[in-house]
Design a protein around this motif. Structure first.
Motif, PDB file in Angstrom:
ATOM      1  N   ASP A   1       4.570   6.357 -15.179  1.00 17.68           N
ATOM      2  CA  ASP A   1       3.331   5.648 -14.897  1.00 17.68           C
ATOM      3  C   ASP A   1       3.640   4.202 -14.532  1.00 17.68           C
ATOM      4  O   ASP A   1       4.641   3.629 -14.956  1.00 17.68           O
ATOM      5  CB  ASP A   1       2.421   5.697 -16.129  1.00 17.68           C
ATOM      6  N   GLY A   2       2.798   3.632 -13.683  1.00 18.76           N
ATOM      7  CA  GLY A   2       2.990   2.241 -13.268  1.00 18.76           C
ATOM      8  C   GLY A   2       4.043   2.087 -12.200  1.00 18.76           C
ATOM      9  O   GLY A   2       4.607   1.006 -12.034  1.00 18.76           O
ATOM     10  N   ALA A   3       4.317   3.182 -11.468  1.00 17.46           N
ATOM     11  CA  ALA A   3       5.338   3.125 -10.420  1.00 17.46           C
ATOM     12  C   ALA A   3       4.862   3.884  -9.195  1.00 17.46           C
ATOM     13  O   ALA A   3       4.275   4.956  -9.297  1.00 17.46           O
ATOM     14  CB  ALA A   3       6.649   3.713 -10.907  1.00 17.46           C
ATOM     15  N   GLY A   4       5.150   3.296  -8.047  1.00 16.51           N
ATOM     16  CA  GLY A   4       4.895   3.951  -6.779  1.00 16.51           C
ATOM     17  C   GLY A   4       6.211   4.400  -6.177  1.00 16.51           C
ATOM     18  O   GLY A   4       7.157   4.750  -6.889  1.00 16.51           O
TER      19      GLY A   4
ATOM     20  N   ASP B   1       2.813   7.041  -6.682  1.00 18.42           N
ATOM     21  CA  ASP B   1       3.529   7.109  -5.403  1.00 18.42           C
ATOM     22  C   ASP B   1       2.589   7.657  -4.333  1.00 18.42           C
ATOM     23  O   ASP B   1       2.185   8.817  -4.384  1.00 18.42           O
ATOM     24  CB  ASP B   1       4.767   7.997  -5.533  1.00 18.42           C
ATOM     25  N   ALA B   2       2.250   6.823  -3.364  1.00 21.30           N
ATOM     26  CA  ALA B   2       1.374   7.236  -2.267  1.00 21.30           C
ATOM     27  C   ALA B   2       2.160   7.839  -1.117  1.00 21.30           C
ATOM     28  O   ALA B   2       1.592   8.489  -0.245  1.00 21.30           O
ATOM     29  CB  ALA B   2       0.570   6.034  -1.762  1.00 21.30           C
ATOM     30  N   CYS B   3       3.462   7.639  -1.108  1.00 24.97           N
ATOM     31  CA  CYS B   3       4.329   8.105  -0.024  1.00 24.97           C
ATOM     32  C   CYS B   3       4.864   9.505  -0.330  1.00 24.97           C
ATOM     33  O   CYS B   3       4.652  10.440   0.429  1.00 24.97           O
ATOM     34  CB  CYS B   3       5.451   7.093   0.179  1.00 24.97           C
ATOM     35  N   ALA B   4       5.588   9.637  -1.416  1.00 31.67           N
ATOM     36  CA  ALA B   4       6.039  10.953  -1.888  1.00 31.67           C
ATOM     37  C   ALA B   4       5.145  11.273  -3.082  1.00 31.67           C
ATOM     38  O   ALA B   4       5.479  11.005  -4.230  1.00 31.67           O
ATOM     39  CB  ALA B   4       7.504  10.917  -2.292  1.00 31.67           C
ATOM     40  N   VAL B   5       3.986  11.803  -2.787  1.00 31.66           N
ATOM     41  CA  VAL B   5       2.969  12.008  -3.822  1.00 31.66           C
ATOM     42  C   VAL B   5       3.524  12.869  -4.952  1.00 31.66           C
ATOM     43  O   VAL B   5       4.384  13.735  -4.736  1.00 31.66           O
ATOM     44  CB  VAL B   5       1.681  12.609  -3.224  1.00 31.66           C
ATOM     45  N   PRO B   6       3.077  12.621  -6.195  1.00 32.36           N
ATOM     46  CA  PRO B   6       3.635  13.306  -7.357  1.00 32.36           C
ATOM     47  C   PRO B   6       3.663  14.838  -7.251  1.00 32.36           C
ATOM     48  O   PRO B   6       4.548  15.476  -7.821  1.00 32.36           O
ATOM     49  CB  PRO B   6       2.732  12.848  -8.505  1.00 32.36           C
ATOM     50  N   GLU B   7       2.748  15.421  -6.526  1.00 30.62           N
ATOM     51  CA  GLU B   7       2.730  16.881  -6.403  1.00 30.62           C
ATOM     52  C   GLU B   7       4.038  17.413  -5.810  1.00 30.62           C
ATOM     53  O   GLU B   7       4.434  18.541  -6.095  1.00 30.62           O
ATOM     54  CB  GLU B   7       1.534  17.323  -5.552  1.00 30.62           C
TER      55      GLU B   7
ATOM     56  N   SER C   1       0.808  -1.218   0.000  1.00 26.41           N
ATOM     57  CA  SER C   1       0.000   0.000   0.000  1.00 26.41           C
ATOM     58  C   SER C   1       0.842   1.270   0.000  1.00 26.41           C
ATOM     59  O   SER C   1       0.449   2.273  -0.576  1.00 26.41           O
ATOM     60  CB  SER C   1      -0.971   0.005   1.181  1.00 26.41           C
ATOM     61  N   VAL C   2       2.022   1.224   0.608  1.00 25.01           N
ATOM     62  CA  VAL C   2       2.873   2.420   0.690  1.00 25.01           C
ATOM     63  C   VAL C   2       3.777   2.556  -0.523  1.00 25.01           C
ATOM     64  O   VAL C   2       3.974   3.654  -1.037  1.00 25.01           O
ATOM     65  CB  VAL C   2       3.748   2.389   1.964  1.00 25.01           C
ATOM     66  N   PHE C   3       4.333   1.460  -0.988  1.00 20.88           N
ATOM     67  CA  PHE C   3       5.459   1.538  -1.915  1.00 20.88           C
ATOM     68  C   PHE C   3       5.175   1.132  -3.356  1.00 20.88           C
ATOM     69  O   PHE C   3       5.948   1.503  -4.245  1.00 20.88           O
ATOM     70  CB  PHE C   3       6.616   0.678  -1.389  1.00 20.88           C
ATOM     71  N   PHE C   4       4.125   0.369  -3.611  1.00 16.37           N
ATOM     72  CA  PHE C   4       3.949  -0.214  -4.940  1.00 16.37           C
ATOM     73  C   PHE C   4       2.663   0.215  -5.618  1.00 16.37           C
ATOM     74  O   PHE C   4       1.610   0.299  -4.993  1.00 16.37           O
ATOM     75  CB  PHE C   4       3.991  -1.746  -4.850  1.00 16.37           C
ATOM     76  N   ALA C   5       2.771   0.473  -6.922  1.00 17.71           N
ATOM     77  CA  ALA C   5       1.593   0.745  -7.736  1.00 17.71           C
ATOM     78  C   ALA C   5       0.810  -0.549  -7.909  1.00 17.71           C
ATOM     79  O   ALA C   5       1.376  -1.647  -7.861  1.00 17.71           O
ATOM     80  CB  ALA C   5       2.013   1.298  -9.101  1.00 17.71           C
ATOM     81  N   ASP C   6      -0.485  -0.411  -8.113  1.00 17.49           N
ATOM     82  CA  ASP C   6      -1.321  -1.587  -8.350  1.00 17.49           C
ATOM     83  C   ASP C   6      -0.751  -2.412  -9.492  1.00 17.49           C
ATOM     84  O   ASP C   6      -0.330  -1.868 -10.520  1.00 17.49           O
ATOM     85  CB  ASP C   6      -2.758  -1.164  -8.690  1.00 17.49           C
TER      86      ASP C   6
ATOM     87  N   VAL D   1      12.480  12.441 -10.636  1.00 16.89           N
ATOM     88  CA  VAL D   1      11.757  11.308 -11.216  1.00 16.89           C
ATOM     89  C   VAL D   1      10.724  10.852 -10.193  1.00 16.89           C
ATOM     90  O   VAL D   1      11.083  10.453  -9.079  1.00 16.89           O
ATOM     91  CB  VAL D   1      12.710  10.145 -11.578  1.00 16.89           C
ATOM     92  N   GLN D   2       9.465  10.942 -10.562  1.00 21.05           N
ATOM     93  CA  GLN D   2       8.354  10.598  -9.665  1.00 21.05           C
ATOM     94  C   GLN D   2       7.531   9.468 -10.260  1.00 21.05           C
ATOM     95  O   GLN D   2       7.223   9.501 -11.466  1.00 21.05           O
ATOM     96  CB  GLN D   2       7.419  11.793  -9.473  1.00 21.05           C
ATOM     97  N   GLY D   3       7.160   8.515  -9.430  1.00 22.37           N
ATOM     98  CA  GLY D   3       6.180   7.525  -9.828  1.00 22.37           C
ATOM     99  C   GLY D   3       4.796   8.158  -9.733  1.00 22.37           C
ATOM    100  O   GLY D   3       4.472   8.788  -8.729  1.00 22.37           O
ATOM    101  N   LEU D   4       4.012   8.015 -10.766  1.00 18.19           N
ATOM    102  CA  LEU D   4       2.676   8.629 -10.764  1.00 18.19           C
ATOM    103  C   LEU D   4       1.746   8.010  -9.725  1.00 18.19           C
ATOM    104  O   LEU D   4       0.781   8.646  -9.319  1.00 18.19           O
ATOM    105  CB  LEU D   4       2.044   8.548 -12.154  1.00 18.19           C
TER     106      LEU D   4
END
Length: 190
Positions: A165-168, A140-146, A88-93, A135-138
Motif C-alpha cells: 500500500d502507498g506505492a504506485g 499502480d496505475a501502469c501495471a495494475v495490481p490485477e 499520474s502514471v508512476f506515483f501513488a497519491d 511485488v505490486q504497488g496497490l
C-alpha cells in the motif's frame, strides 16, 4: 532495430556468461520484469528464482494512463507538465514524483515498447522460475495490481504475491524499506 524480448533476453544471458554466472536470481522492475520473464521462458535452467516488481503484461492500463506514460518521455513538455504525467502514471497519491524528474531516455523507452510489441505475449507472460515473488504497488496505475493477482493464480504452488500500500509503479523510491524487506526475505528463503 527490430529486437524482440527474446533478443534482449539473449543479451542478458550473454552478460551472465561473461561473468561466469551459470544460474541467477533475477529481479526485474516494470519493463525489466517483462525481460526477466522472457529470460526464464527461453532459459529456465539459468534462473533460480524470479522476482517481479510491478508485474504487467496481463491487464492493460487505462487509456489516459497509457497516454501519460508516452507523454512522460516527451522532451517538449515543460518541467511541470512532465512531472504531472510522471505523477499520474508512476506515483501513488502523496508520494513525491520529483525524485523521477530527470533521467528519462525517450529512445530507450521507444526501443522497449518496440521489443514488447514485437514479441507475442504468450511467449513470456506465463513464464515461471522454480520460485517466484511478485511485488505490486496497490496504487499502480501502469501495471495494475490485477496483473500480479492473475500471474500468481496461474502459478499458485511456486508464486507469492506481496501487495504494498502507498506505492504506485515507481514502487522502489516510494516504499524502499518495504520492498527491500520482502525481496531480501524471499531471496533468503524466508
Amino acid at each position: 532495430d527490430g529486437a524482440t524480448l527474446h533478443d534482449l533476453a539473449e543479451v542478458v544471458v550473454a552478460a551472465m556468461d561473461a561473468r561466469g554466472w551459470p544460474r541467477v536470481h533475477l529481479v526485474g522492475h516494470a519493463f525489466g520484469q517483462r525481460l526477466a520473464r522472457c529470460v526464464v521462458a527461453d532459459h529456465p535452467d539459468r534462473v533460480v528464482s524470479l522476482t517481479m516488481l510491478c508485474a504487467g503484461g496481463l491487464v492493460e492500463m487505462e487509456p489516459h494512463i497509457a497516454r501519460s506514460l508516452i507523454a512522460s518521455f516527451d522532451e517538449s513538455l515543460s518541467a511541470e507538465q512532465h512531472l504531472e504525467h510522471v505523477r499520474s502514471v508512476f506515483f501513488a497519491d502523496g508520494n513525491d514524483p520529483a525524485v523521477w524528474a530527470a533521467g528519462w531516455l525517450p529512445a530507450t523507452a521507444a526501443e522497449q515498447r518496440a521489443a514488447v510489441r514485437a514479441t507475442r505475449p504468450g511467449e513470456w507472460t506465463s513464464a515461471a522460475a522454480e520460485r517466484v515473488l511478485v511485488v505490486q504497488g496497490l496504487q499502480d496505475a501502469c501495471a495494475v495490481p490485477e496483473n500480479g493477482r492473475l500471474y500468481v493464480a496461474m502459478h499458485p504452488d511456486i508464486a507469492t504475491l506481496v501487495e504494498i500500500d502507498g506505492a504506485g509503479h515507481a514502487l522502489l523510491p516510494e516504499q524502499p524499506a518495504a520492498v527491500a524487506t520482502v525481496v531480501i526475505g524471499f531471496l533468503r528463503g524466508e
